[in-house]
Design a protein around this motif. Structure first.
Motif, PDB file in Angstrom:
ATOM      1  N   UNK A 169     106.621  14.985   8.773  1.00 50.97           N
ATOM      2  CA  UNK A 169     105.391  15.645   9.217  1.00 50.97           C
ATOM      3  C   UNK A 169     105.639  17.102   9.584  1.00 50.97           C
ATOM      4  N   UNK A 170     106.801  17.361  10.173  1.00 49.41           N
ATOM      5  CA  UNK A 170     107.126  18.730  10.555  1.00 49.41           C
ATOM      6  C   UNK A 170     107.250  19.632   9.331  1.00 49.41           C
ATOM      7  N   UNK A 171     107.981  19.152   8.338  1.00 49.30           N
ATOM      8  CA  UNK A 171     108.219  19.958   7.138  1.00 49.30           C
ATOM      9  C   UNK A 171     106.923  20.187   6.347  1.00 49.30           C
ATOM     10  N   UNK A 172     106.058  19.187   6.334  1.00 48.67           N
ATOM     11  CA  UNK A 172     104.844  19.271   5.510  1.00 48.67           C
ATOM     12  C   UNK A 172     103.593  19.620   6.308  1.00 48.67           C
ATOM     13  N   UNK A 173     103.770  20.045   7.528  1.00 47.08           N
ATOM     14  CA  UNK A 173     102.630  20.266   8.421  1.00 47.08           C
ATOM     15  C   UNK A 173     101.688  21.356   7.925  1.00 47.08           C
TER      16      UNK A 173
ATOM     17  N   UNK B  42     119.223  11.835   1.196  1.00 45.13           N
ATOM     18  CA  UNK B  42     120.071  13.027   1.304  1.00 45.13           C
ATOM     19  C   UNK B  42     119.666  14.112   0.321  1.00 45.13           C
ATOM     20  N   UNK B  43     118.887  13.746  -0.710  1.00 40.69           N
ATOM     21  CA  UNK B  43     118.421  14.741  -1.683  1.00 40.69           C
ATOM     22  C   UNK B  43     117.295  15.601  -1.133  1.00 40.69           C
ATOM     23  N   UNK B  44     116.519  15.051  -0.204  1.00 48.30           N
ATOM     24  CA  UNK B  44     115.254  15.678   0.158  1.00 48.30           C
ATOM     25  C   UNK B  44     115.423  16.760   1.216  1.00 48.30           C
ATOM     26  N   UNK B  45     115.861  17.918   0.757  1.00 47.13           N
ATOM     27  CA  UNK B  45     115.814  19.104   1.603  1.00 47.13           C
ATOM     28  C   UNK B  45     114.360  19.518   1.770  1.00 47.13           C
ATOM     29  N   UNK B  46     114.129  20.493   2.630  1.00 44.16           N
ATOM     30  CA  UNK B  46     112.762  20.950   2.861  1.00 44.16           C
ATOM     31  C   UNK B  46     112.077  21.360   1.560  1.00 44.16           C
ATOM     32  N   UNK B  47     112.756  22.188   0.754  1.00 45.72           N
ATOM     33  CA  UNK B  47     112.143  22.677  -0.472  1.00 45.72           C
ATOM     34  C   UNK B  47     111.936  21.549  -1.479  1.00 45.72           C
TER      35      UNK B  47
ATOM     36  N   UNK C 182     121.753   8.019   6.868  1.00 44.26           N
ATOM     37  CA  UNK C 182     120.589   7.534   6.139  1.00 44.26           C
ATOM     38  C   UNK C 182     119.342   8.360   6.403  1.00 44.26           C
ATOM     39  N   UNK C 183     119.350   9.219   7.433  1.00 47.04           N
ATOM     40  CA  UNK C 183     118.162   9.986   7.788  1.00 47.04           C
ATOM     41  C   UNK C 183     117.927  11.118   6.800  1.00 47.04           C
ATOM     42  N   UNK C 184     116.672  11.611   6.739  1.00 46.16           N
ATOM     43  CA  UNK C 184     116.380  12.759   5.891  1.00 46.16           C
ATOM     44  C   UNK C 184     117.260  13.924   6.312  1.00 46.16           C
ATOM     45  N   UNK C 185     117.785  14.645   5.349  1.00 40.20           N
ATOM     46  CA  UNK C 185     118.618  15.812   5.617  1.00 40.20           C
ATOM     47  C   UNK C 185     117.866  17.046   5.144  1.00 40.20           C
ATOM     48  N   UNK C 186     117.691  18.025   6.025  1.00 38.94           N
ATOM     49  CA  UNK C 186     117.064  19.288   5.666  1.00 38.94           C
ATOM     50  C   UNK C 186     118.150  20.346   5.757  1.00 38.94           C
ATOM     51  N   UNK C 187     118.936  20.455   4.701  1.00 38.82           N
ATOM     52  CA  UNK C 187     120.167  21.234   4.757  1.00 38.82           C
ATOM     53  C   UNK C 187     119.899  22.721   4.631  1.00 38.82           C
ATOM     54  N   UNK C 188     120.406  23.484   5.586  1.00 44.32           N
ATOM     55  CA  UNK C 188     120.417  24.933   5.526  1.00 44.32           C
ATOM     56  C   UNK C 188     119.038  25.535   5.311  1.00 44.32           C
ATOM     57  N   UNK C 189     118.016  24.849   5.762  1.00 44.18           N
ATOM     58  CA  UNK C 189     116.666  25.349   5.598  1.00 44.18           C
ATOM     59  C   UNK C 189     115.912  25.200   6.912  1.00 44.18           C
ATOM     60  N   UNK C 190     115.077  26.191   7.195  1.00 40.22           N
ATOM     61  CA  UNK C 190     114.302  26.157   8.428  1.00 40.22           C
ATOM     62  C   UNK C 190     112.947  25.539   8.158  1.00 40.22           C
ATOM     63  N   UNK C 191     112.628  24.420   8.781  1.00 41.32           N
ATOM     64  CA  UNK C 191     111.315  23.824   8.550  1.00 41.32           C
ATOM     65  C   UNK C 191     110.220  24.737   9.060  1.00 41.32           C
ATOM     66  N   UNK C 192     109.100  24.749   8.317  1.00 41.02           N
ATOM     67  CA  UNK C 192     107.976  25.584   8.718  1.00 41.02           C
ATOM     68  C   UNK C 192     107.324  25.004   9.959  1.00 41.02           C
ATOM     69  N   UNK C 193     106.709  25.878  10.733  1.00 35.63           N
ATOM     70  CA  UNK C 193     106.024  25.432  11.936  1.00 35.63           C
ATOM     71  C   UNK C 193     104.728  24.749  11.625  1.00 35.63           C
TER      72      UNK C 193
END
Length: 519
Positions: free
Chosen positions: A45-49, A140-145, A7-18
């Motif tokens: 917060x990490x992805x959208x920082x 599960x849809x919400x990858x970083x991009x 159920x958690x957000x999935x950031x698949x195959x993408x590196x979250x920005x610092x």
């Protein structure tokens, strides 16, 4: 309540920005995260920082329960986006929160994005339809991009809605003030409304608190401030040297002495003198580079203020003041959409001529002439990107454009004065069609007010014969062919016959007020 890992957000195959290490601006976009999972807050917060839109970063607010979310949103009515989980304290907590926001708080501007790890608890079609949700995403849809794209789209929508709201509020102040200009105490209210709308017209909403502007008059013995904005809005009762900074006061005094205006890169002083010798100055500092169009709008406003002030000082009939205000506001609406210079004037004169030939008395024909100048006033509230788009509009963009009729009506329909009432009717009905296929209310035949039917012909005739951002002017023969085809369809057949009977006089008006300047 605890969800499983899926159920958690999935950031698949993408590196979250610092994290963004620069200093946050004083203004932000508020983003409320409502979820009972701590990790969801952290990852979002990490992805959208480092997210920035229109030079403003995000400000994160967090709520972990239904009650906490309600408290936070009620305390932060300027929240732009809510990322909302469905299942928290209760299985329908998210839906209860959405209903609270829309039905109890009446917050319509905030964009609500429903995020769920259990789509069965809140079927997408049901919640989008019944709960005024703006977007629906499974976690599960919400990858970083995709999260970035979703937030960007929501903020654009929120920004455009707020532009409309701010323009509407400013213009409503002008309209309400114009209906009461005969009262001496309305002078300062009117001046304040003009300065507020000038801020809106120049698109300075996000820096409104830093726009220091003054409406200043010169009496027999002294210069005094009528209205102010920004840092000095609450000090207008003080002496001018106690309100206005020394450098600004020197510039204002110089403008009075030399009887001239000064335009600088990001501020201006505009001098105007009435026929009776009354003098006024508008000083405006918006910290924005002024374009040629900005300067033209400023000149219109200064002229408008000059006329209104003069009439109040001399205690002339309020109708004279209203005429100037209404016509000027009509010009501003057309200028924002980059229409040609004399469109408002031509439509007004065409409308009066058609009204007289239709058999209306002189007084009512003059009323239509004045009120028709406000037919497109609602365009002031349409975002520039749509209003001045050179290409074909999308269906969604066309729906926004169409809303200018209803917006114009809502701005004008609260007055009991005849000119404003007529303007409200015309603003609302000038795109209705005789066959019932127009907008906004699909009125047909004589259910369309005669004012709307007359202005429709005047507006279309002039629009087709003028260059616009999306088209070139039509040849006269093509315009006349269209009117023949649309007799009884788009237009009142009797008025079309009148149109052709008085065509030579209409063409004289067109030639007399031909455009000499394009924007």
């Amino acid at each position: 309540m605890t969800h499983n890992q899926d159920d958690l957000l999935i950031f698949a195959d993408e590196d979250p920005a610092g994290p963004d290490e620069r200093e946050l601006a004083t203004e932000t976009w508020k983003l409320l995260i409502v979820d009972d999972e701590q990790e969801v807050h952290q990852l979002t917060k990490l992805v959208l920082s480092d997210f920035v839109f229109d030079d403003k970063p995000l400000e994160f607010l967090s709520a972990y329960t239904e009650a906490e979310a309600k408290r936070i949103i009620e305390a932060n009515p300027d929240t732009a986006i809510i990322l909302l989980d469905v299942v928290m304290d209760q299985d329908d907590s998210g839906l209860r929160i959405a209903k609270f926001i829309r039905d109890e708080l009446k917050f319509r501007q905030v964009r609500i994005i429903l995020r769920t790890g259990q789509p069965g608890q809140a079927p997408e079609r049901l919640v989008i339809t019944d709960y005024d949700i703006n977007d629906y995403k499974e976690k599960t849809e919400l990858t970083t991009q995709k999260l970035f794209t979703t937030i960007m789209a929501a903020l654009r929508s929120y920004r455009d809605i707020m532009v409309i709201e701010n323009n509407k509020i400013g213009l409503e102040k002008i309209i309400k003030s114009s209906a009461a200009l005969f009262e001496l105490q309305s002078l300062k209210k009117f001046a304040s409304g003009v300065l507020t709308q000038l801020t809106s017209i120049l698109n300075l909403h996000k820096n409104a608190l830093h726009c220091n502007s003054f409406a200043v008059a010169k009496g027999q013995e002294e210069i005094y401030v009528l209205a102010a904005t920004g840092d000095f809005a609450s000090d207008v009762e003080k002496r001018i040297d106690e309100i206005v900074p020394a450098a600004v006061l020197k510039l204002i005094e110089q403008s009075f002495q030399e009887k001239r205006s000064y335009f600088f890169e990001d501020h201006f002083v505009s001098y105007f003198q009435s026929k009776t010798g009354m003098e006024n100055v508008i000083y405006f500092d918006g910290s924005k580079k002024l374009s040629e169009l900005d300067r033209y709008l400023i000149e219109i406003y200064c002229s408008n203020v000059s006329v209104a002030f003069e009439n109040i000082y001399l205690n002339e009939e309020v109708e004279n003041t209203q005429k100037e205000i209404i016509f000027t506001l009509g010009e501003i609406a057309e200028t924002r959409s980059k229409e040609t210079g004399y469109h408002v004037k031509r439509v007004a004169e065409y409308s009066k001529l058609l009204a007289l030939r239709y058999g209306l008395p002189e007084e009512e024909a003059e009323l239509i002439r004045l009120a028709s100048s406000m037919h497109d006033v609602g365009k002031v509230a349409i975002p520039d990107a749509i209003l001045n788009k050179p290409g074909k509009l999308t269906p969604e963009e066309f729906e926004v454009i169409k809303s200018h009729t209803s917006i114009g009506f809502s701005m004008l329909n609260h007055s009991n004065r005849s000119i404003i009432n007529a303007a409200a009717i015309i603003a609302n009905q000038h795109h209705e069609k005789y066959n019932g296929q127009g907008y906004p209310n699909r009125l047909a035949g004589e259910n369309i007010h005669i004012y709307g039917r007359i202005t429709a012909i005047a507006d279309v005739f002039d629009a087709l014969g003028s260059d616009r951002v999306y088209k070139k002017a039509w040849p006269l023969d093509d315009i006349l062919d269209l009117f023949r085809r649309e007799r009884g369809e788009h237009f009142d057949p009797k008025l079309v016959d009148i149109f052709f009977d008085c065509l030579p006089d209409l063409l004289k008006i067109r030639d007399k007020y031909s455009d000499t300047k394009l924007f």
